[in-house]
Design an enzyme around this catalytic site. Structure first.
Site, short mmCIF file in Angstrom:
data_model
loop_
_atom_site.label_atom_id
_atom_site.label_comp_id
_atom_site.label_asym_id
_atom_site.label_seq_id
_atom_site.Cartn_x
_atom_site.Cartn_y
_atom_site.Cartn_z
CG ASP A 1 -3.39 1.82 7.12
OD1 ASP A 1 -4.05 0.90 6.95
OD2 ASP A 1 -3.48 2.96 6.70
CG ASP B 1 -1.73 1.12 1.19
OD1 ASP B 1 -2.44 1.42 0.29
OD2 ASP B 1 -1.76 1.83 2.17
CB THR C 1 -1.20 6.40 1.73
OG1 THR C 1 -1.52 6.88 0.32
CG2 THR C 1 -1.20 7.81 2.76
#
Length: 727
Positions: A611, A412, A414
């Site tokens: 995240d 991912d 970000t």
């Protein structure tokens, strides 16, 4: 139930214990790993008192791994038993048939050798070796065949036959030394195993010690000091400079800088103010704050981390399940081989009873699968311990083994490859204005804006110690920009179209605007009294180690893909900067799982790195879910691996650790198996007539235990991989 001796949850909790092995404590029903008995439910009240080791007749390895204090006590116990056995084995060796006949050692004797050997060997068998005998009793009672059964069989067969020979024919050769050596060598192997396991529990012990034993709270309007274990949800906790945070909570009053490095691995202290969350185990540095306890005891982030490490060290890798099954069959093979050896030599070959018995005992002794039982648990314990030390939390042994199989990884963008928050990257001034002028005007006008770029510009101004001015007549034009008056001057800030619509000439900035836009940066143009003053470029910057991480992943043969919700152009720029060829852009969070499945449908073994919040479905879909970023419950729940430092290079470190651990597992299984495969026929006398090869029982005991020592030592050597976990 959380095992932290300083901070267990308060109130009544259920724990399941073994009536025969009080050291075994489980949070759920099941059977005792030591004896197989059904665990009994007990209700215990949470306590902050230090856990005290109970003396039990047969301590099991799993219990030692769930309690650092027990691991330490077990090592002491194994060391004590070994040294007693070793010291008694020295005179046993001198007075044994091996010492007398092979090494020509003749020491003075007051009683017949066999009686002296009986006296010296008995405490070894029934005291230092009692753990194997009691373990055999409980294993057989549970209808299980394991390592203890075979060790006890070898020891007792050598001892009992020697006792019979002592009473029937005191001058006959006996096997006391085989029984003594077998116990001594196996104890040494277990001692080495405990040393390796204790080393891995140091990471747990360090985590336990992060929680302070006492904390200051407000009750009835007064500040009092209470044991950390007595803090309950809703308590108001007071933190002063230098205090450790006892539990998780939310700041209600005050501001401070808190060092979370010991928990999250982030080296820079984090500024905290009202509404910010604090993590138990972190250290308050500057100000005094008050926070409300929101998670206590086993609910805290630190407690979950400790539980994760404990679970990983006690879980079984696929290779271990195979080894366990093989060990149970080896018990039958060993005893069967011993009986066949005795029958073949005594009945078919016409050898003497003593000769046939010697071959039988040697066969049983050398077939002990002790090393097979240690092969993967020691490697798993050391591997997960190293990971925890470097803020890489691996949930179970299966994950530790399977990470080595990865051939594709989805990152991912970000928060994983980038910092996850916009930062000012460029400030360009025109028409006689300075960078300081640009930031002063931008920060002043953005202070009243809720635009995502506003915070980044204000932070940059504060970093450069730029003064913020008061403004008048603030106005926001949705989707375009903002304007205000500062010292009578009209200030405009926003998109290029916002300024051109106001007839402001931006041709001087054309080259700079094109260059910054081509780099995927978001731009805010500034005009003062109708004249272009400058431009501020903002971007979510790439983490310092991201490029190195991607390159290293490619070097070890893993296909790297990036997934993001950003525009394709921005995604391509970031992908190009990092060297990522496969980029999935403009992907909604709920659709990320489809792209993970797409790679799996291509036949790849896929890891997803995110995240742990909006990436949860994709983490669950992936063969290995890697949650990067500490402090979120979701990250700990959804990821098979949690990288506490939010450092993308830790992905590489986790893979290298997994590969190194699997190599150690395979090496250990080889050493454990090769001894049995090669030594059993030699010990049984298969090659005695043709090649003259034979093994006395005491030599068989030495060789069998040597494999255990090699396995334990080899697992400890895994620590050498630590140097490769860093950049």
């Amino acid at each position: 139930m959380h095992n932290n001796r300083n901070n267990v949850s308060v109130g009544i909790e259920a724990v399941y214990t073994c009536p025969m092995h009080p050291s075994v404590k489980k949070p759920a029903p099941g059977r005792c790993p030591a004896c197989g008995m059904e665990l009994i439910k007990k209700e215990v009240r949470g306590s902050h008192q230090k856990h005290k080791m109970q003396e039990v007749s047969h301590k099991d390895h799993e219990a030692a791994m769930t309690d650092p204090e027990m691991a330490k006590e077990m090592e002491r116990d194994m060391r004590r038993r070994f040294w007693v056995s070793f010291l008694l084995s020295i005179p046993i060796f001198f007075y044994s048939p091996v010492g007398v006949n092979f090494f020509n050692i003749h020491l003075p004797v007051l009683i017949p050798n066999s009686w002296l050997l009986l006296i010296l060997t008995t405490p070894i068998v029934f005291w230092t070796g009692s753990i194997f005998i009691s373990g055999t009793y409980y294993s057989l009672k549970a209808k299980k065949l394991n390592m203890s059964v075979l060790i006890a069989t070898g020891v007792l067969s050598a001892y009992i036959f020697s006792v019979l020979l002592t009473f029937i024919s005191p001058d006959s050769e006996t096997f006391y030394e085989a029984a003594a050596f077998l116990v001594t060598f196996v104890l040494f192997g277990h001692w080495m195993e405990m040393r390796s396991r204790r080393g891995t529990s140091d990471a747990l012990r360090a985590l336990f010690d992060l929680v302070p034993p006492q904390a200051k709270i407000i009750r009835d309007g007064k500040e009092i000091s209470v044991p950390t274990a007595e803090i309950v949800k809703g308590d108001m906790v007071v933190l002063k400079p230098g205090d450790k945070v006892p539990v998780d909570g939310e700041i209600i009053e005050g501001e401070s800088s808190i060092d979370e490095s010991l928990v999250t691995g982030e080296s820079i202290p984090v500024s905290k103010s009202t509404g910010a969350k604090v993590i138990g185990g972190s250290v308050n540095q500057t100000g005094t704050v008050r926070f409300k306890a929101t998670q206590v005891g086993s609910e805290t982030v630190l407690a979950q981390i400790i539980k994760m490490v404990e679970t990983a060290q006690n879980s079984k890798a696929p290779g271990q399940r195979i080894a366990d099954k093989a060990a149970s069959y080896l018990v039958i093979v060993a005893i069967g081989s011993g009986l066949l050896a005795f029958f073949g030599w005594y009945v078919l070959a016409g050898a003497t009873f003593l000769t046939a018995l010697t071959f039988a005992v040697s066969t049983i002794v050398i077939a002990c699968p002790d090393a097979l039982g240690l092969a993967t648990p020691t490697a798993v314990a050391v591997g997960t311990g190293i990971g925890a030390k470097h803020n890489i939390l691996i949930k179970d042994a299966m994950t530790l083994e399977n990470v080595s199989k990865l051939n594709a990884i989805v990152l991912d963008k970000t928060g994983t490859l980038t910092e996850g928050k916009p930062k000012v990257t460029n400030v360009v001034a025109f028409n006689g204005f300075t960078e300081d002028d640009i930031l002063r005007y931008e920060a002043s006008i953005e202070a009243s804006s809720n635009h995502p770029l506003a915070k980044a510009i204000i932070e940059e101004a504060a970093k450069r110690k730029t003064m913020v001015e008061s403004i008048e007549k603030f106005e926001s034009v949705a989707g375009y920009g903002i304007k205000a008056m500062i010292f009578g001057k009209e200030i405009l800030a926003g998109k290029e179209k916002f300024l051109t619509d106001k007839k402001i000439d931006i041709t001087e900035a054309a080259a700079s605007l094109d260059k910054l836009a081509s780099e995927g940066k978001t731009l805010s143009l500034l005009a003062v009294d109708g004249k272009l003053a400058g431009v501020v470029a903002v971007a979510d910057i790439v983490k310092p180690t991201a490029k190195k991480a991607v390159a290293s992943l490619k070097d070890i043969g893993i296909e790297v893909a990036m997934i993001t919700g950003d525009h394709q152009k921005v995604a391509n720029i970031v992908g190009g900067e990092l060297g990522i060829d496969r980029v999935f852009a403009e992907v909604l969070p709920e659709d990320k799982v489809k792209y993970v499945k797409k790679l799996q449908d291509e036949g790849k073994f896929v890891a997803m790195v995110g995240d742990g919040i909006n990436d949860a479905p994709a983490l669950a879909q992936a063969d290995i879910g890697i949650a990067i970023g500490a402090g979120t419950d979701v990250a700990i729940e959804t990821g098979n691996v949690v990288l506490m430092k939010s450092d993308p290079y830790d992905i590489v470190a986790a893979i290298r650790l997994s590969k190194a651990t699997v190599v150690k597992m395979k090496q250990n299984l080889f050493w454990a198996a090769i001894y049995n495969l090669l030594a059993i026929p030699v010990a049984a006398g298969v090659f005695y007539n043709s090649l003259g090869w034979s093994l006395r029982p005491e030599i068989s005991a030495l060789l069998m235990s040597a494999s255990s020592i090699i396995v334990a030592t080899n697992a400890v050597l895994l620590k050498r991989v630590e140097s490769r976990l860093k950049i």
